[in-house]
Design an enzyme around this catalytic site. Sequence first.
Site, PDB file in Angstrom:
ATOM      1  N   SER A  73       0.718  -1.294   0.182  1.00  0.00           N
ATOM      2  CA  SER A  73       0.011   0.290  -0.062  1.00  0.00           C
ATOM      3  C   SER A  73       0.815   1.119  -0.123  1.00  0.00           C
ATOM      4  CB  SER A  73      -0.957  -0.025   1.094  1.00  0.00           C
ATOM      5  OG  SER A  73      -1.726  -1.040   1.094  1.00  0.00           O
ATOM      6  N   ASN A 152      -6.076  -9.172  -7.435  1.00  0.00           N
ATOM      7  CA  ASN A 152      -5.873  -9.669  -6.101  1.00  0.00           C
ATOM      8  C   ASN A 152      -7.200 -10.702  -5.732  1.00  0.00           C
ATOM      9  OD1 ASN A 152      -6.819  -7.154  -6.162  1.00  0.00           O
ATOM     10  ND2 ASN A 152      -7.439  -7.409  -4.097  1.00  0.00           N
ATOM     11  N   SER A 200       5.183  -6.627  -1.763  1.00  0.00           N
ATOM     12  CA  SER A 200       4.970  -6.935  -0.295  1.00  0.00           C
ATOM     13  C   SER A 200       5.375  -8.225   0.074  1.00  0.00           C
ATOM     14  CB  SER A 200       3.576  -6.748  -0.123  1.00  0.00           C
ATOM     15  OG  SER A 200       3.477  -6.568   1.497  1.00  0.00           O
ATOM     16  N   HIS A 202       4.765 -10.015   2.875  1.00  0.00           N
ATOM     17  CA  HIS A 202       3.940 -11.286   3.431  1.00  0.00           C
ATOM     18  C   HIS A 202       3.041 -12.043   2.456  1.00  0.00           C
ATOM     19  CE1 HIS A 202      -0.288  -9.148   3.613  1.00  0.00           C
ATOM     20  NE2 HIS A 202       0.455  -8.200   3.100  1.00  0.00           N
ATOM     21  N   THR A 238      14.722   4.971  10.072  1.00  0.00           N
ATOM     22  CA  THR A 238      15.610   3.876  10.307  1.00  0.00           C
ATOM     23  C   THR A 238      15.134   2.434   9.678  1.00  0.00           C
ATOM     24  OG1 THR A 238      16.162   4.727  12.481  1.00  0.00           O
ATOM     25  CG2 THR A 238      16.763   2.551  11.982  1.00  0.00           C
ATOM     26  N   CYS A 326      -8.523  -6.260   2.694  1.00  0.00           N
ATOM     27  CA  CYS A 326      -8.472  -4.851   3.125  1.00  0.00           C
ATOM     28  C   CYS A 326     -10.102  -4.263   2.947  1.00  0.00           C
ATOM     29  CB  CYS A 326      -7.751  -4.070   2.139  1.00  0.00           C
ATOM     30  SG  CYS A 326      -5.990  -4.471   1.931  1.00  0.00           S
TER      31      CYS A 326
END
Length: 394
Positions: A73, A152, A200, A202, A238, A326
């Site tokens: 996203s 998707n 992504s 995952h 970071t 989502c």
Amino acid sequence: MDRLIYLDNAATTKTAPEVVEAMLPYFTEKFGNPSSVYSFAASNKEDITCQRERIAEVLGANANEIYFTAGGSESDNWALKATAEAYQDKGNHIITTKIEHHAILHTGEYLEKRGFEVTYLDVDEEGKVKLEDLKAAIRPTTILISVMYANNEIGTIEPIKEIGEIAHEHGILFHTDAVQAFGQVPINVDECHIDMLSASGHKLNGPKGIGFLYIRKGVKIRSFVHGGSQERKRRAGTENVPGIIGLGTAVKRAADTMEDRAKKETQLRDYLIERVLAEIPYCKLNGHRTDRLPNNANFSFRFIEGESLLIMLDMKGICGSSGSACTSGSLDPSHVLLAIGLPHEIAHGSLRLTLNEEITKEEIDYVVESLKEIVTRLRSMSPLYEDFIKKQGN
């Protein structure tokens, strides 16, 4: 629950054991901040570079074209917002499709409120973009085309190479949301004329909270997060070192196993599709029959509600979905199913099952038998189905 059959891998995947193993030292022994100058931390910077190179190799890209993000996203938002800002002197028009992930659609709406014009292309009944419609939508002010590599929900793979060629012929940047496709099918950014690509971790047995955006060298895209020099000053903050290590490990694993995994998943996917279509009346397969992701099967069952179907499948230890994770909890039917022409009442009765390499034929058989039983039971409680059967008998 006696058994668990997980068939919602489009929502997320189990993190592979070797990925977890690779990540663990970076939470404890190798916890240094990569931006620090001492050698204890500087070694983490070298490890990040190694993962960047791993990912770039799979895409046929250069390591300095890979930018780590928090996931798909964010990558989608970055590609659209930063391109719009950077190229607004050239034009204010963006082309995408009606079946994109909401990370694209909602970003498009955001940009429209800020003076940009967005064309949302229709797709055919199998979910494919019509190339003639794409060509007709191009304007002198078009600065970006964004079309997902594979959907998707229904798994349809788009004609990405042809879309990329059209974009480059007109001097337009081309972005693809490859969150579902990356790691499932081979992708080469040069062959497909891709300027930006989102992915992504995952979705391919990697950790959550990590992804990347590929940005072709020379693309004048702006920084997305300000405040530091990380990611070559384009995405401050970071670095998520454990996540990056996990992502790189997952990408290598996916690339190494892709051919055998896709073959197995495709065979079981087709077996599942054939059994469901042959043994459960008044249902249809959504998406292209063959140009689809190896692990995706999406069905619509008439006269039932998808939510009831999912609850009853869960009671049998089967995890599926009715669409994108989502939009879970939404009472509205899938925007993808409506875009391919399904009426609301049929779109509401949808089921997406997405496989992984661990699934067995015996488990598929159990799923099909469970589906048959549940669909029959739900239809027996449906006045619409009862009226339909009566009319069929007249």
